[in-house]
Write an enzyme that holds these catalytic residues in place. Structure first.
Site, PDB file in Angstrom:
ATOM      1  N   LYS A   1       0.848  -1.186   0.000  1.00 23.43           N
ATOM      2  CA  LYS A   1       0.000   0.000   0.000  1.00 23.43           C
ATOM      3  C   LYS A   1       0.886   1.239   0.000  1.00 23.43           C
ATOM      4  CE  LYS A   1      -1.599   2.877   2.699  1.00 23.43           C
ATOM      5  NZ  LYS A   1      -1.514   4.109   1.874  1.00 23.43           N
TER       6      LYS A   1
ATOM      7  N   CYS B   1      14.130  11.293   5.145  1.00 22.97           N
ATOM      8  CA  CYS B   1      14.246  10.983   6.576  1.00 22.97           C
ATOM      9  C   CYS B   1      15.671  11.186   7.079  1.00 22.97           C
ATOM     10  CB  CYS B   1      13.796   9.556   6.830  1.00 22.97           C
ATOM     11  SG  CYS B   1      14.691   8.371   5.805  1.00 22.97           S
TER      12      CYS B   1
ATOM     13  N   GLU C   1      10.559  16.588  14.123  1.00 24.51           N
ATOM     14  CA  GLU C   1      10.908  16.430  12.708  1.00 24.51           C
ATOM     15  C   GLU C   1      10.080  17.423  11.889  1.00 24.51           C
ATOM     16  OE1 GLU C   1       9.526  12.926  10.548  1.00 24.51           O
ATOM     17  OE2 GLU C   1      11.535  12.714   9.699  1.00 24.51           O
TER      18      GLU C   1
ATOM     19  N   GLU D   1      10.603   1.737   9.863  1.00 26.20           N
ATOM     20  CA  GLU D   1      11.628   2.721   9.461  1.00 26.20           C
ATOM     21  C   GLU D   1      10.984   4.091   9.591  1.00 26.20           C
ATOM     22  OE1 GLU D   1      14.607   1.837   8.633  1.00 26.20           O
ATOM     23  OE2 GLU D   1      14.507  -0.228   7.934  1.00 26.20           O
TER      24      GLU D   1
ATOM     25  N   GLY E   1       7.528   5.304   7.453  1.00 23.11           N
ATOM     26  CA  GLY E   1       6.666   6.474   7.599  1.00 23.11           C
ATOM     27  C   GLY E   1       6.934   7.157   8.927  1.00 23.11           C
ATOM     28  N   SER E   2       5.933   7.811   9.454  1.00 21.05           N
ATOM     29  CA  SER E   2       6.157   8.619  10.652  1.00 21.05           C
ATOM     30  C   SER E   2       6.085   7.769  11.921  1.00 21.05           C
ATOM     31  CB  SER E   2       5.115   9.732  10.712  1.00 21.05           C
ATOM     32  OG  SER E   2       3.841   9.161  10.887  1.00 21.05           O
ATOM     33  N   THR E   3       6.692   8.294  12.963  1.00 21.47           N
ATOM     34  CA  THR E   3       6.710   7.601  14.249  1.00 21.47           C
ATOM     35  C   THR E   3       5.289   7.474  14.799  1.00 21.47           C
ATOM     36  OG1 THR E   3       8.942   8.405  14.611  1.00 21.47           O
ATOM     37  CG2 THR E   3       7.735   7.696  16.573  1.00 21.47           C
ATOM     38  N   ALA E   4       4.457   8.498  14.601  1.00 15.91           N
ATOM     39  CA  ALA E   4       3.086   8.459  15.124  1.00 15.91           C
ATOM     40  C   ALA E   4       2.309   7.309  14.462  1.00 15.91           C
ATOM     41  CB  ALA E   4       2.394   9.787  14.849  1.00 15.91           C
ATOM     42  N   THR E   5       2.445   7.140  13.159  1.00 12.14           N
ATOM     43  CA  THR E   5       1.740   6.041  12.475  1.00 12.14           C
ATOM     44  C   THR E   5       2.282   4.691  12.937  1.00 12.14           C
ATOM     45  OG1 THR E   5       1.394   7.455  10.558  1.00 12.14           O
ATOM     46  CG2 THR E   5       1.090   5.119  10.204  1.00 12.14           C
ATOM     47  N   ALA E   6       3.593   4.636  13.169  1.00 14.07           N
ATOM     48  CA  ALA E   6       4.198   3.370  13.603  1.00 14.07           C
ATOM     49  C   ALA E   6       3.631   2.936  14.955  1.00 14.07           C
ATOM     50  CB  ALA E   6       5.705   3.523  13.700  1.00 14.07           C
TER      51      ALA E   6
HETATM   52  P1  NAD Z   1       2.838   8.553   7.359  1.00 14.07           P
HETATM   53  O1  NAD Z   1       3.185   7.780   8.585  1.00 14.07           O
HETATM   54  O2  NAD Z   1       1.795   9.580   7.434  1.00 14.07           O
HETATM   55  O3  NAD Z   1       2.394   7.569   6.195  1.00 14.07           O
HETATM   56  C1  NAD Z   1       3.205   6.512   5.742  1.00 14.07           C
HETATM   57  C2  NAD Z   1       2.317   5.431   5.153  1.00 14.07           C
HETATM   58  O4  NAD Z   1       1.515   4.891   6.192  1.00 14.07           O
HETATM   59  C3  NAD Z   1       1.349   5.925   4.084  1.00 14.07           C
HETATM   60  O5  NAD Z   1       1.224   4.937   3.083  1.00 14.07           O
HETATM   61  C4  NAD Z   1       0.052   6.087   4.852  1.00 14.07           C
HETATM   62  O6  NAD Z   1      -1.085   5.982   4.066  1.00 14.07           O
HETATM   63  C5  NAD Z   1       0.151   4.913   5.819  1.00 14.07           C
HETATM   64  N1  NAD Z   1      -0.666   5.042   7.030  1.00 14.07           N
HETATM   65  C6  NAD Z   1      -1.081   6.183   7.649  1.00 14.07           C
HETATM   66  N2  NAD Z   1      -1.854   5.872   8.714  1.00 14.07           N
HETATM   67  C7  NAD Z   1      -1.916   4.513   8.766  1.00 14.07           C
HETATM   68  C8  NAD Z   1      -2.558   3.595   9.636  1.00 14.07           C
HETATM   69  N3  NAD Z   1      -3.305   4.003  10.678  1.00 14.07           N
HETATM   70  N4  NAD Z   1      -2.410   2.274   9.408  1.00 14.07           N
HETATM   71  C9  NAD Z   1      -1.652   1.844   8.383  1.00 14.07           C
HETATM   72  N5  NAD Z   1      -1.045   2.664   7.514  1.00 14.07           N
HETATM   73  C10 NAD Z   1      -1.155   3.984   7.699  1.00 14.07           C
HETATM   74  O7  NAD Z   1       4.215   9.132   6.841  1.00 14.07           O
HETATM   75  P2  NAD Z   1       4.427  10.102   5.585  1.00 14.07           P
HETATM   76  O8  NAD Z   1       3.987  11.457   6.001  1.00 14.07           O
HETATM   77  O9  NAD Z   1       3.876   9.453   4.377  1.00 14.07           O
HETATM   78  O10 NAD Z   1       6.013  10.058   5.431  1.00 14.07           O
HETATM   79  C11 NAD Z   1       6.878  10.911   6.074  1.00 14.07           C
HETATM   80  C12 NAD Z   1       7.489  10.232   7.270  1.00 14.07           C
HETATM   81  O11 NAD Z   1       8.181   9.045   6.847  1.00 14.07           O
HETATM   82  C13 NAD Z   1       8.541  11.092   7.946  1.00 14.07           C
HETATM   83  O12 NAD Z   1       8.398  10.953   9.338  1.00 14.07           O
HETATM   84  C14 NAD Z   1       9.856  10.452   7.493  1.00 14.07           C
HETATM   85  O13 NAD Z   1      10.946  10.675   8.329  1.00 14.07           O
HETATM   86  C15 NAD Z   1       9.477   9.023   7.430  1.00 14.07           C
HETATM   87  N6  NAD Z   1      10.412   8.283   6.585  1.00 14.07           N
HETATM   88  C16 NAD Z   1      11.285   7.401   7.166  1.00 14.07           C
HETATM   89  C17 NAD Z   1      12.206   6.718   6.378  1.00 14.07           C
HETATM   90  C18 NAD Z   1      13.165   5.726   6.967  1.00 14.07           C
HETATM   91  O14 NAD Z   1      13.695   4.913   6.218  1.00 14.07           O
HETATM   92  N7  NAD Z   1      13.425   5.750   8.259  1.00 14.07           N
HETATM   93  C19 NAD Z   1      12.225   6.933   4.998  1.00 14.07           C
HETATM   94  C20 NAD Z   1      11.333   7.844   4.451  1.00 14.07           C
HETATM   95  C21 NAD Z   1      10.415   8.510   5.251  1.00 14.07           C
END
Ligand code: NAD
Length: 490
Positions: free
Chosen positions: A181, A290, A394, A256, A234-239
């Site tokens: 996704k 990131c 961030e 990540e 993605g973001s720490t909050a989503t993780a």
């Molecule tokens: P995000 O967490 O908002 O979204 C990332 C993905 O997660 C998207 O596909 C989104 O649709 C999905 N998502 C959102 N809510 C979800 C949920 N409740 N359940 C399952 N999936 C969900 O992040 P973003 O804004 O797309 O990306 C930016 C962030 O990603 C920044 O914090 C950046 O540092 C981080 N990032 C980290 C790395 C790394 O390798 N460490 C690389 C690139 C980006």
């Protein structure tokens, strides 16, 4: 119902399930960040679509996992070849969809997407497992590794195809089938990749792509009982949310996440090289990487000279229309994100920070049709306390903060003084100092006298709130397989 001419001109994406393109009942608007106009419709998938994709992936698993690694490698190579053959088309699409410059898409994103398939197709062929004899017991112990099953892959918007293929390639090379996704804000190149799947001979159901939002499609994937593994960037909050939602199923997770990466610059650094690289590490891809540097600590004896030269170089980092080859930065991903990034500049000002260039100072010269795009000039801030949200959170935009330090211990402590621990850079000609500091920094990746040099064999990932687990050559193999210890009594 007949479509309006506006609808006819929009790009409409479809899910890719079981080797077929499937339309969806509802769609999400996707914007061209350089104009602020809707140009694409992305399926707004939910549980129903995710269930269908997981079923297709499950069905494809027995045959795919039973293929020889060489058979799978051949197909991955073909995918790499096809991406390279279509590089320009992919680069144009990525630039339009994400707002990044065409140069970045051509030289970084798409070549790396091809290389991800190339790298994992071969690296997967070279792993061995352990064997440990216990002759006194008449036993031989050894380990085997098996693919896990259906892998759920969730990727962000900043490096869309680059990060998606970083997950798909090792997952399928190891014999898993996947449901991916991508970010709902940047789905176009993932959809284009699905067309190549057919051409490369990826069997139906091995790679399924379900488009949609995080709370609907992402959540359905994370909480699907038949998806035992989730690789998320993605973001720490989503993780945190993903961790909670997957906990009842004890899923294998690779996370990540975000960063607040420091650069520590000692007085003996090669300043020419350091300034050139640190401007790039602060602003590449609009600062939407990131690994971008966002806190620069400079030894006090060179602080003034460094600041002057850094600001001059930052001003030359041109923000402009993404299709212009002279642009170093394009547009930010969305209006909301632009507003969020700008809010940190306002916060810095309200706390007495000094803005040396960029937001509020430098006007961008943009063509009429790009006036509503999400552009922001490169911005340099000083005079902010380490405890400020500007220095702790961030920002993920073209913003960097500079501050002086006096001692090595102080630099390390301040570098480590955030909840993140993704990457760091250290600049000095003193080898001993470089080793000491690199050793003490709490970061998954430390670059000294360089930045973003990546060997895909090595572990990639963050400490603290920047992630859980590592991906990369051997680490991805370990993550995308389960290990089993077998004891034979003879
Ligand atoms: P995000 O967490 O908002 O979204 C990332 C993905 O997660 C998207 O596909 C989104 O649709 C999905 N998502 C959102 N809510 C979800 C949920 N409740 N359940 C399952 N999936 C969900 O992040 P973003 O804004 O797309 O990306 C930016 C962030 O990603 C920044 O914090 C950046 O540092 C981080 N990032 C980290 C790395 C790394 O390798 N460490 C690389 C690139 C980006």
């Amino acid at each position: 119902m007949s479509k309006t001419s506006e609808e006819r001109s929009l790009l409409v994406l479809e899910n890719y399930i079981g080797g077929k393109f499937v339309s969806c009942r509802s769609y999400i608007d996707s914007y061209d960040p350089s104009t602020g106009e809707v140009y694409c419709k992305v399926p707004d998938s939910g549980k129903e679509e995710v269930d269908a994709a997981v079923a297709a992936a499950k069905e494809a698993f027995p045959e795919w996992s039973a293929c020889s690694p060489e058979q799978r490698a051949k197909i991955l190579h073909k995918l790499a070849d096809l991406i390279e053959a279509n590089l320009e088309e992919f680069a144009q699409a990525e630039s339009k969809d994400q707002g990044k410059t065409i140069t970045a898409a051509r030289t970084v994103d798409i070549p790396r997407a091809a290389y991800n398939f190339r790298f994992f197709s071969t690296s997967m062929l070279h792993h061995t497992t352990d064997c440990s004899p216990m002759d006194h017991m008449g036993c031989l112990n050894y380990t085997v590794r098996c693919p896990v099953g259906v892998a759920g892959l969730i990727s962000p918007w900043n490096l869309p195809l680059y990060l998606l293929t970083w997950k798909i390639a090792p997952a399928i090379a190891a014999g898993n089938t996947v449901v991916a996704k991508p970010s709902e804000m940047t789905s176009v190149t993932a959809w284009m990749l699905c067309k190549l799947m057919q051409q490369a001979g990826v069997p139906p159901g091995v790679v399924n792509v379900v488009f949609g939002s995080g709370p609907r499609a992402g959540d359905a994937l994370v909480s699907h009982p038949e998806v035992p593994l989730i690789s998320f960037t993605g973001s720490t909050a989503t993780a945190q949310r993903i961790t909670e939602r997957s906990a009842p199923y004890c899923k294998k997770l690779s996370l990540e996440l975000g960063g607040k990466n420091p650069a520590i610059i000692f007085a003996d650094a090669d300043l020419d090289q350091c300034i050139e690289t640190t401007v790039r590490s602060s602003f590449l891809n609009q600062g939407e990487v990131c690994l971008c540097t966002s806190r620069i600590y400079v030894e006090r004896s060179i602080y003034s000279a460094f600041l002057e030269r850094f600001v001059a170089a930052a001003k030359k980092w041109k923000t402009g229309v993404p299709s212009d080859p002279s642009s170093k930065n394009g547009a930010l991903i969305s209006k909301e994100h632009l507003e969020k990034v700008r809010s940190y500049i306002a916060l810095a000002k309200s706390e007495g920070g000094i803005i040396h260039c960029g937001e509020g100072l430098d006007k961008l010269d943009l063509p009429q049709r790009n006036k509503s795009g999400y552009f922001m000039p490169t911005t340099v801030i000083t005079g902010i306390s380490d405890s400020s949200r500007v220095m702790q959170e961030e920002i993920f935009g073209p913003v960097t903060c500079i501050s002086p330090f006096d001692t090595e211990d102080e630099a390390v402590a301040r570098g480590n003084g955030v909840r993140y621990g993704l990457s760091a850079t250290v600049w000095s000609k003193d080898v001993g100092k470089v080793h000491r500091v690199a050793q003490q920094l709490q970061a998954g990746l430390v670059w000294t006298n360089c930045w973003l040099v990546r060997d895909l064999n090595l572990p990639f990932g963050g400490m603290k709130n920047s992630g859980v687990g590592r991906e990369g050559g051997k680490d991805s193999y370990h993550f995308f397989t389960e290990v089993k210890s077998i004891t034979i009594k003879h």
